[in-house]
Design a protein around this motif. Structure first.
Motif, short mmCIF file in Angstrom:
data_model
loop_
_atom_site.label_atom_id
_atom_site.label_comp_id
_atom_site.label_asym_id
_atom_site.label_seq_id
_atom_site.Cartn_x
_atom_site.Cartn_y
_atom_site.Cartn_z
N GLU A 549 11.10 -6.98 -20.19
CA GLU A 549 11.36 -7.73 -18.96
C GLU A 549 11.62 -6.83 -17.77
O GLU A 549 11.23 -7.16 -16.64
N ARG A 550 12.29 -5.71 -17.99
CA ARG A 550 12.59 -4.80 -16.87
C ARG A 550 11.30 -4.31 -16.22
O ARG A 550 11.16 -4.32 -14.99
N ILE A 551 10.34 -3.89 -17.04
CA ILE A 551 9.05 -3.42 -16.52
C ILE A 551 8.29 -4.58 -15.89
O ILE A 551 7.74 -4.46 -14.79
N ALA A 552 8.26 -5.72 -16.59
CA ALA A 552 7.51 -6.88 -16.11
C ALA A 552 8.02 -7.33 -14.74
O ALA A 552 7.23 -7.59 -13.82
N ASN A 553 9.33 -7.42 -14.57
CA ASN A 553 9.90 -7.83 -13.29
C ASN A 553 9.56 -6.84 -12.18
O ASN A 553 9.29 -7.23 -11.04
N SER A 554 9.59 -5.55 -12.52
CA SER A 554 9.27 -4.52 -11.53
C SER A 554 7.81 -4.63 -11.08
O SER A 554 7.50 -4.51 -9.88
N VAL A 555 6.90 -4.88 -12.02
CA VAL A 555 5.46 -5.02 -11.69
C VAL A 555 5.24 -6.24 -10.79
O VAL A 555 4.54 -6.15 -9.78
N VAL A 556 5.83 -7.36 -11.18
CA VAL A 556 5.66 -8.59 -10.38
C VAL A 556 6.24 -8.41 -8.98
O VAL A 556 5.62 -8.81 -7.98
N GLU A 557 7.40 -7.76 -8.90
CA GLU A 557 8.02 -7.53 -7.60
C GLU A 557 7.15 -6.64 -6.72
O GLU A 557 6.98 -6.89 -5.52
N PHE A 558 6.57 -5.60 -7.31
CA PHE A 558 5.73 -4.67 -6.55
C PHE A 558 4.52 -5.40 -5.95
O PHE A 558 4.21 -5.25 -4.77
N PHE A 559 3.83 -6.20 -6.77
CA PHE A 559 2.61 -6.85 -6.30
C PHE A 559 2.88 -8.11 -5.47
O PHE A 559 1.97 -8.61 -4.80
N SER A 560 4.10 -8.58 -5.47
CA SER A 560 4.42 -9.74 -4.63
C SER A 560 4.69 -9.31 -3.20
O SER A 560 4.78 -10.16 -2.30
N ASN A 561 4.82 -8.01 -2.98
CA ASN A 561 5.07 -7.50 -1.63
C ASN A 561 3.76 -7.37 -0.87
O ASN A 561 2.83 -6.69 -1.32
N GLU A 562 3.70 -7.99 0.29
CA GLU A 562 2.46 -8.02 1.07
C GLU A 562 2.02 -6.63 1.51
O GLU A 562 0.82 -6.32 1.57
N ALA A 563 3.00 -5.77 1.83
CA ALA A 563 2.66 -4.40 2.28
C ALA A 563 1.95 -3.64 1.17
O ALA A 563 0.97 -2.91 1.42
N ASN A 564 2.40 -3.80 -0.06
CA ASN A 564 1.75 -3.13 -1.20
C ASN A 564 0.34 -3.65 -1.42
O ASN A 564 -0.59 -2.90 -1.72
N ARG A 565 0.15 -4.96 -1.27
CA ARG A 565 -1.17 -5.56 -1.45
C ARG A 565 -2.15 -5.04 -0.38
O ARG A 565 -3.32 -4.76 -0.68
N GLU A 566 -1.66 -4.89 0.84
CA GLU A 566 -2.52 -4.37 1.90
C GLU A 566 -2.94 -2.94 1.61
O GLU A 566 -4.11 -2.56 1.84
N ILE A 567 -2.01 -2.13 1.11
CA ILE A 567 -2.33 -0.74 0.77
C ILE A 567 -3.38 -0.69 -0.33
O ILE A 567 -4.34 0.10 -0.28
N ILE A 568 -3.24 -1.55 -1.33
CA ILE A 568 -4.21 -1.58 -2.44
C ILE A 568 -5.58 -2.02 -1.93
O ILE A 568 -6.62 -1.48 -2.34
N ASP A 569 -5.63 -3.00 -1.03
CA ASP A 569 -6.91 -3.42 -0.45
C ASP A 569 -7.58 -2.25 0.27
O ASP A 569 -8.81 -2.07 0.18
N ARG A 570 -6.79 -1.48 0.99
CA ARG A 570 -7.35 -0.31 1.68
C ARG A 570 -7.88 0.71 0.67
O ARG A 570 -8.98 1.25 0.83
N LEU A 571 -7.11 0.97 -0.40
CA LEU A 571 -7.54 1.93 -1.42
C LEU A 571 -8.83 1.48 -2.11
O LEU A 571 -9.69 2.29 -2.44
N LYS A 572 -8.95 0.16 -2.31
CA LYS A 572 -10.21 -0.38 -2.87
C LYS A 572 -11.37 -0.05 -1.95
O LYS A 572 -12.44 0.39 -2.39
#
Length: 665
Positions: A549-572
């Protein structure tokens, strides 16, 4: 040959091979030949249970469970040793003994003081009947079942041994084995053990002896007590113990003066780091058993033995200032900035204070004169304060409440030793720390770009996150300090080349908290691409092998952040790999899903590492040791006999390399 004689002959032969392998480190047959003979003995013992023998080599794998360890009174008390720290201490000790002995000159035996768990093992008619921990010296815990699993402890002696005696020594965990155990724990997301000594001691109290058998424990023995042993000196005692089959350290010396004793001490004070075990000093004993008996004991210690403790190199220096570092995850580490001082061959200027609790524990303050040691001989640490030199106007240290870099208020959650800055996207050290992690060798491995250059690029406003690296041009970086044209070209080329790095390493490079190399590989194989992973729920993630659960919550929290999603879109858009390659997908199946497979030995068709990759590519898990959860043991040539014995005792199927490859074709 009668069945009983056949069984006894096999047992004796296997004991000899076991002694050659684990005590003498000089095997005389191959592991395969040993396994065949062991299997033959197991079959005979199963067919003729009336010839059961508690000292049979087939019983090394453990399996018995001890719920409560019985308290046993020692046949002979286990005393502690007085300590000395100088030649003067030894000379005073020698004079005291000579007074008691009427001026008789004494010989000494010097042995290394191994740092492990003290043990007393009782033998009757050459058979191991009981093993007891030191306890309080008068009584200890019966850990016989666990000690029997340690391969270097003989279950049956050989030669002219006394009919009954106790032998004392240390259960130790070699550095190599300790490092391997910790590597496996870290791989499994568990905290590493603190030190070999405590781990060895804790191993003796494990309830399942099969778990003890899997640990690489060793037993070094050096002291025999009992009536009518026929032994006249400590030196003879060491020699006899070796003859009877015990593992007795070879490092020992017969000395005729304290000068010779100190030469031995000084030699091993400098050479102890080359040894495979932890040592913390030298034990000096009077050689003559008759003299030992005359000298007797105090209420706590033998008068005829002394422990000369190696000094952890320690210096005192002035603590000028306490500053605070911010890690890439926001963790705060207090640092002692010291007046430079020479310690163990290097000049020390700084030492970690770890956290607020340690500062409070030692009452460490700026302006104090502090004692500094090399922790583990590597990292400087403060071990105390010289309060006699504390300034009169000294004030207690008040731990900071706000981040030293971005001034955000710090947070400390219950049960966590560290304070954290939660300004994830605005705190400069966290920003540069994440970029430095992104470019590191095990992540994107960007050549031509180092930590200092990242700091410089951020300071000059050229990057604010790791996606910005892919927009850099030679013209932008060339004006930077110490940046020549060739190095600027290499930097830009290194960034461009990194788009070929495979998905699992890109995922690791993103710096998601708790997602290390191994977890990144598991997530990549489970979800195949970043889009599927970004939409995964906590429930979905925890269904993946070893994702809690600790890892799972961290992953979900990371990808729920809009700034992180924008960075990943750029990297794509810049061409980074965010899905498994066609080749990886082609070779990936679920044939071994949910199965744990252990690989051991030398293989012909593919290497051991390639076998492990095949297991993982087919949805299986590579196990490091055999347990009841192991689905298969893939056995190659020169596999250790202990693994085969363990597998057979747990009815784990043993397959050859060819059989395994057929399974996954």
């Amino acid at each position: 040959m009668q069945i009983k004689e056949q069984i006894e002959a096999l047992r004796q032969e296997l004991r000899e091979h076991n002694h050659n392998y684990y005590v003498l480190d000089n095997p005389t047959i191959s592991d395969y030949e040993f396994d065949i003979k062991l299997k033959e003995l197991q079959a005979l013992e199963a067919q003729y249970p009336e010839f059961y023998d508690a000292s049979s080599p087939t019983l090394r794998v453990g399996g018995a469970v001890t719920k409560n360890f019985e308290t046993v009174v020692h046949n002979e008390r286990m005393y502690s040793l007085d300590n000395s720290y100088s030649k003067e201490d030894l000379e005073d000790w020698e004079k005291r003994m000579q007074r008691i002995l009427g001026g008789t000159q004494v010989e000494f035996v010097c042995e290394l003081k191994y740092d492990g768990a003290s043990i007393s093992i009782t033998y009757e008619e050459g058979k191991l009947v009981r093993a007891v921990t030191r306890g309080d010296g008068f009584q200890g815990d019966d850990v016989t079942t666990n000690v029997k699993t340690i391969k270097s402890v003989p279950l049956q002696l050989k030669g002219d041994y006394p009919s009954k005696f106790d032998i004392r020594g240390e259960i130790v965990l070699p550095f190599e084995g300790f490092a391997q155990m910790n590597a496996e724990r870290v791989e499994n997301g568990e905290d590493p053990y603190m030190n070999p000594r405590n781990t060895a001691s804790g191993s003796l109290k494990l309830q399942d002896s099969a778990a003890v058998a899997q640990r690489p424990l060793d037993c070094l023995l050096y002291s025999i007590v009992g009536q009518d042993t026929g032994i006249a000196s400590q030196w003879q005692m060491l020699e006899k113990a070796r003859e009877w089959g015990f593992k007795v350290p070879e490092v020992a010396k017969l000395c005729r003066s304290t000068d010779e004793v100190m030469a031995f001490v000084n030699q091993w004070d400098s050479q102890r780091h080359d040894l495979p075990y932890e040592t913390d000093g030298v034990v000096v004993k009077v050689n003559s058993i008759q003299h030992q008996e005359e000298l007797g004991f105090t209420s706590k210690s033998p008068r005829w033995a002394m422990a000369y403790k190696f000094k952890a190199e320690q210096v005192s220096t002035l603590l000028n200032e306490i500053t605070y570092q911010v890690g890439r995850t926001g963790s705060i580490t207090p640092v002692a900035n010291l007046e430079p001082v020479l310690l163990a061959g290097t000049t020390v200027k700084r030492a970690s204070l770890h956290n607020a609790d340690q500062i409070a524990k030692f009452d460490i303050r700026e302006g104090d004169t502090v004692f500094v040691e090399k922790g583990g001989e590597i990292i400087p640490k403060i071990v105390g304060v010289d309060f006699t030199k504390r300034p009169k106007d000294s004030k207690p240290t008040e731990y900071i409440t706000h981040c030293p870099e971005c001034h955000e208020e710090l947070v400390r959650t219950e049960g966590d030793a560290k304070h954290y800055c939660v300004n994830y996207y605005g705190c400069p050290p966290q920003i540069t720390g994440r970029i430095q992690h992104f470019i590191s060798r095990k992540a994107m491995d960007i050549e031509g770009l180092g930590s200092e250059t990242v700091e410089l690029l951020y300071k000059e406003g050229l990057i604010e996150n790791y996606a910005d690296l892919y927009t850099l041009t030679k013209e932008q970086v060339l004006p930077l300090e110490r940046m020549a044209e060739k190095s600027a070209e290499n930097l830009v080329k290194g960034v461009a080349d990194s788009v070929k790095i495979p998905f699992e390493r890109v995922l690791f490079a993103l710096g998601i908290r708790f997602v290390g190399e191994t977890v990144a590989k598991k997530l990549a194989r489970a979800y195949k691409n970043i889009d599927a992973l970004m939409e995964a729920s906590v429930e979905s993630l925890v269904s993946v092998d070893e994702i809690g659960e600790r890892i799972a919550n961290s992953v979900v929290e990371f990808f729920s952040n809009e700034a992180n999603r924008e960075i990943i879109d750029r990297l794509k858009a810049y061409g980074l790999q965010f899905s498994l390659s066609e080749e990886q997908l082609e070779n990936q199946t679920d044939k071994l899903k949910g199965l744990t497979i252990v690989v051991s030995g030398v293989f012909e068709t593919v290497s051991r590492d390639e076998l492990k990759k095949i297991i993982e590519a087919n949805g299986g898990k590579v196990g490091s040791s055999i347990s009841s959860k192991t689905a298969y043991l893939v056995a190659g040539d020169k596999m250790g006999p202990s693994k085969r014995t363990k597998a057979e005792s747990l009815n784990v199927p043993i397959v050859t390399e060819g059989e395994f490859l057929s399974m996954v074709q």
